[in-house]
Design a protein around this motif. Structure first.
Motif, short mmCIF file in Angstrom:
data_model
loop_
_atom_site.label_atom_id
_atom_site.label_comp_id
_atom_site.label_asym_id
_atom_site.label_seq_id
_atom_site.Cartn_x
_atom_site.Cartn_y
_atom_site.Cartn_z
N GLN A 458 0.83 -1.20 0.00
CA GLN A 458 0.00 0.00 0.00
C GLN A 458 0.87 1.25 0.00
O GLN A 458 1.74 1.42 0.83
CB GLN A 458 -0.89 -0.01 1.24
N GLU A 482 -0.74 -6.10 -0.81
CA GLU A 482 -1.82 -6.24 -1.78
C GLU A 482 -1.56 -7.36 -2.78
O GLU A 482 -2.51 -7.93 -3.33
CB GLU A 482 -2.01 -4.91 -2.53
N SER A 522 -4.27 -5.47 -7.49
CA SER A 522 -3.64 -4.17 -7.68
C SER A 522 -4.73 -3.19 -8.08
O SER A 522 -5.66 -3.54 -8.81
CB SER A 522 -2.56 -4.24 -8.77
N GLN A 523 -4.62 -1.98 -7.54
CA GLN A 523 -5.54 -0.89 -7.87
C GLN A 523 -6.97 -1.18 -7.38
O GLN A 523 -7.93 -0.68 -7.95
CB GLN A 523 -5.52 -0.61 -9.37
N TYR A 524 -7.03 -2.02 -6.36
CA TYR A 524 -8.30 -2.20 -5.66
C TYR A 524 -8.25 -1.57 -4.27
O TYR A 524 -9.28 -1.28 -3.68
CB TYR A 524 -8.62 -3.69 -5.48
N GLY A 525 -7.05 -1.46 -3.73
CA GLY A 525 -6.94 -1.01 -2.35
C GLY A 525 -7.37 -2.09 -1.37
O GLY A 525 -7.76 -1.77 -0.24
N TYR A 526 -7.29 -3.36 -1.78
CA TYR A 526 -7.71 -4.46 -0.92
C TYR A 526 -6.49 -5.06 -0.22
O TYR A 526 -5.41 -5.19 -0.80
CB TYR A 526 -8.42 -5.55 -1.72
N ALA A 555 -7.91 1.95 -12.58
CA ALA A 555 -7.29 3.13 -11.98
C ALA A 555 -7.17 4.18 -13.07
O ALA A 555 -6.71 3.90 -14.18
CB ALA A 555 -5.94 2.79 -11.40
N ASN A 569 -8.46 2.53 -7.37
CA ASN A 569 -8.55 1.18 -6.81
C ASN A 569 -9.81 0.46 -7.25
O ASN A 569 -10.53 -0.14 -6.45
CB ASN A 569 -8.47 1.22 -5.28
N ASN A 570 -10.05 0.56 -8.55
CA ASN A 570 -11.16 -0.15 -9.17
C ASN A 570 -12.53 0.40 -8.75
O ASN A 570 -13.55 -0.21 -9.04
CB ASN A 570 -11.11 -1.64 -8.86
#
Length: 738
Positions: A458, A482, A522-526, A555, A569-570
């Motif tokens: 992150q 992530e 990636s780019q989900y922020g999960y 993103a 983040n999607n």
């Protein structure tokens, strides 16, 4: 008279012959009782010939002649010359007297399904072979030779053990109980014991004919639960040669062992080669004990256990308990070895049935069997004693499994977790806790090479590659992992594939990635919450599905359905005013039917297709539809029966403005009107929250195009939903001046 005297002489001669033939001394004073006893011993019957004692007085002349019916002396009886004064000499033509009767052993057995077989004697087989039928009972007797003594015998019967001794034709064993004879002991007593040895041997299930036992020794098997199938018995003159080999007339299992099983406790003792424990019940072994049985050489058996939470215990021996009882701890591995002469003449083999793996290969002579570092339970074991250098009981294979990879996760609030073994998960589930770092290493690798890995963190992105147990990620920075990538190098990469997968927020377990591919998001922020690794021989099938091992979210800018959206983040952003900043112009669209306002920015030649922000509003039945342009702006303005802030004229008396106030005071708002946002509530104006009305007032210049329409869909950004305020609250929570 002469005839009577002649008969006397013949009788005396016959009696003398009989006495000589039986080696019994003849005494002048023998009584009829002694004579009868001798006659019984020899088995001759002469009762038809009248006894003529030597002392019998001379028969008077007036005694009538002997009747004609007096039995004649058998023709074969030699004529005794009259001139013989007393006992006549036995002429050479004297007929043969039967020889002394031989002693025989006779026996019969009761066989499964067949019942009693015929009597046989002197070494003849009684029972069956190659029919898998058990002996159930036996009778043994000797013919009557006049030698004092008995034949005694007893049998070892299934479930009952040794029965009491019986003798002389009595039944030993059982009938109509379907119980097998397993062993037998036979002995002689009295003079018989002094003159004869009694030999016997058993034909036993799985062994066939065993060696000969004698004089009370055990023949058959014990502790094997094997059936006797046939028997042979014979008499041999004392100390004469045995009828065959006498080395091992009875088989005893060389090893006895038992296990303590979860939920069951101590199981019954089993013998060499048998399984102790459970299969298919997911029950752990907790302890075991082992002992040698009827060992032929000096020495002992020693053993130890690798126990959950303890590791390797100390060595114990000869029936002592190894492991734990009452502590709910699993056995994970064992080691067994022989000492002394036993180790010179035997190898001891053993194998473990283990969770996830089933039966492993055979270990021997102190090697480990089971698993280590997997945290897997042993569920059963087998042990075999084999003559030194003999073949192993089964095929090879790994006797002890070691995980080829070990890894651990650093988890939010928990810190570093314990090491997990290849195929096990490290991390947490259902706790919404982020992984923050990880470490991976190879274990007992067979080839040269390294394991390398890196993490997507992150706010940082992909970090540099690290290897062989180094930390990847961060600790103490509260940053989530992530995604990860793992790869092998050197010969390890030539012989193995490394698979791995992640458990991710919102998605759960993703598919398997391998050999440096990305796993995670990636780019989900999960956040990653757990991960798992498998090292497999090159070209092996994947451990599971390989689809969606890595999910990359949206993103930035995406054209979708005629609009241009911005994703982080999607996630489609519904307010990008801070992303694009103030624009030179906007278009405002009001969906009267859905009480929703959407502001659009210009995408160059594509027109106003960028949804910037959406507001919930309150129009009314008097709100017109069509295309308009804004004009006048008012900080405060009088409305119908109320006051409003940050007003922008759309057309005629139709304005954008705040919720109504009772006075020109931002703490006099009508609270019941604020909670109606998103529904029709005005006479025709477009009511907005104070903050939303102010943004239009500040950033949408006079002349901004306004389109009012009716559709079932609120707009490309949807309609926001605002929290209600208390009924007594008289100010707008979005008012920047409060």
């Amino acid at each position: 008279m002469k005839k009577v005297k002649f008969l006397k002489k013949v009788a005396a001669a016959l009696l003398g012959i009989m006495l000589v033939s039986t080696s019994v001394p003849v005494y002048a004073a023998d009584t009829a009782e002694n004579t009868a006893a001798n006659e019984t011993q020899t088995g001759n019957i002469i009762s038809e010939t009248p006894e003529v004692p030597e002392e019998t007085p001379e028969v008077p002349e007036e005694t009538p002649e002997v009747p004609e019916e007096t039995p004649e002396v058998p023709e074969e009886t030699p004529e005794v010359p009259e001139e013989s004064p007393e006992t006549p000499e036995t002429p050479e033509e004297t007929p043969e007297v039967p020889e002394e009767t031989e002693t025989h052993v006779e026996y019969q057995v009761h066989v499964q399904t067949y019942g009693w077989q015929d009597w046989v004697q002197d070494g003849v087989t009684s029972g069956t072979t190659e029919q898998s039928k058990r002996l159930e009972a036996i009778r043994i007797k000797l013919n009557d030779t006049g030698i004092s003594g008995d034949v005694e015998y007893r049998t070892h019967v299934q479930t009952y053990g040794w029965q009491n001794w019986v003798k002389n034709g009595a039944i030993s064993g059982t009938m109509q109980e379907s119980k097998r004879l397993e062993a037998i002991e036979i002995r002689l007593t009295g003079d018989l014991e002094q003159q004869y040895d009694i030999y016997y041997r058993a034909h036993v299930q799985n062994f066939g004919w065993l060696d000969w036992a004698k004089n009370g020794q055990t023949a058959g098997s014990e502790q094997y639960s094997y059936r006797m199938e046939a028997l042979e018995i014979c008499l041999v003159e004392k100390n004469q040669e045995a009828p065959g080999e006498t080395t091992e007339p009875c088989k005893y299992p060389p090893l006895l062992y038992r296990t303590h099983v979860q939920g069951i406790g101590w199981q019954p003792v089993v013998k060499d080669g048998d399984t102790s424990g459970t299969l298919g019940q997911s029950r752990r072994l907790e302890a075991f004990s082992l002992s040698l049985n009827h060992q032929k050489y000096e020495g002992s058996v020693e053993y130890r256990s690798h126990v959950q939470g303890i590791g390797w215990q100390s060595w114990v021996q000869n029936g002592a308990t190894s492991g734990t009882v009452g502590e709910n701890k699993r056995l994970e591995a064992i080691e067994i070895r022989l000492t002394g002469a036993m180790a010179e003449y035997y190898d001891i083999y053993y194998r473990a049935h283990v969770q996830q793996f089933g039966w492993l290969g055979w270990a021997k002579n102190g090697e480990p069997a089971g698993t280590q570092e997997y945290s897997y339970r042993m569920e059963a074991l087998e042990i075999r004693l084999v003559e030194k250098g003999g073949a192993a009981p089964g095929t090879g294979g790994e006797a002890c499994k070691y995980p080829p990879t070990l890894y651990r996760a650093h988890v939010q609030k928990y810190g570093w977790l314990g090491w997990s073994a290849d195929g096990a998960a490290s991390g947490t589930f259902g706790e919404s806790k982020r992984m923050e770092a990880l470490e991976i290493r190879l274990n007992r690798q067979k080839y040269a090479g390294d394991i390398e890995y890196r993490s997507h963190v992150q706010g940082i992105g992909w970090q540099s590659w690290v290897k062989n147990g180094a930390t990847s990620g961060t600790t103490g920075e509260n940053k989530r992992l992530e995604a990860i990538e793992i790869r092998l190098t050197g010969e390890m990469a030539k012989y193995y594939d490394i698979y791995y997968r992640d458990h991710v927020q919102q998605f759960g377990w993703l598919g398997w990635a391998k050999n440096g591919e990305s796993a995670g998001t990636s780019q989900y922020g999960y956040r990653m919450e757990a991960f798992e690794i498998r090292l497999l021989p090159k070209g092996s099938h994947a451990p599971g599905s390989t689809s969606n091992a890595f999910r990359k979210g949206k993103a930035g800018w995406y054209y979708e359905n005629g609009y241009k959206f911005y994703y982080v983040n999607n996630v489609k952003q519904t307010d990008i005013r801070n992303v694009i900043g103030a624009q030179s112009s906007y278009v405002i669209k009001i969906n009267k039917a859905q009480s929703c306002v959407t502001v659009y920015a210009n995408d160059g030649s594509n027109g106003y297709i960028i949804p910037v922000v959406a507001f919930a509003c309150s129009p009314g039945s008097g709100t017109p539809t069509g295309t308009f342009s804004t004009s006048d702006k008012y900080r405060w303005h009088t409305l119908y029966g109320a006051k409003g802030q940050w007003c922008t004229r759309i057309t005629g008396h139709i304005l954008f403005h705040s919720l109504p106030y009772t006075d020109f005071n931002n703490r006099t708002m009508m609270p019941n009107q604020y909670n109606k946002l998103g529904t029709w509530a005005s006479s025709g104006c477009i009511r907005l929250r104070a903050g939303d009305a102010k943004w239009i007032y500040d950033y949408c210049k006079s002349g901004t195009k306004v389109i009012i329409y009716n559709e079932s869909s609120p707009g490309p950004l949807g309609k926001p939903v605002y929290a209600k305020i208390p009924a007594n609250q008289n100010w707008d929570p979005t008012d920047p001046t409060i």
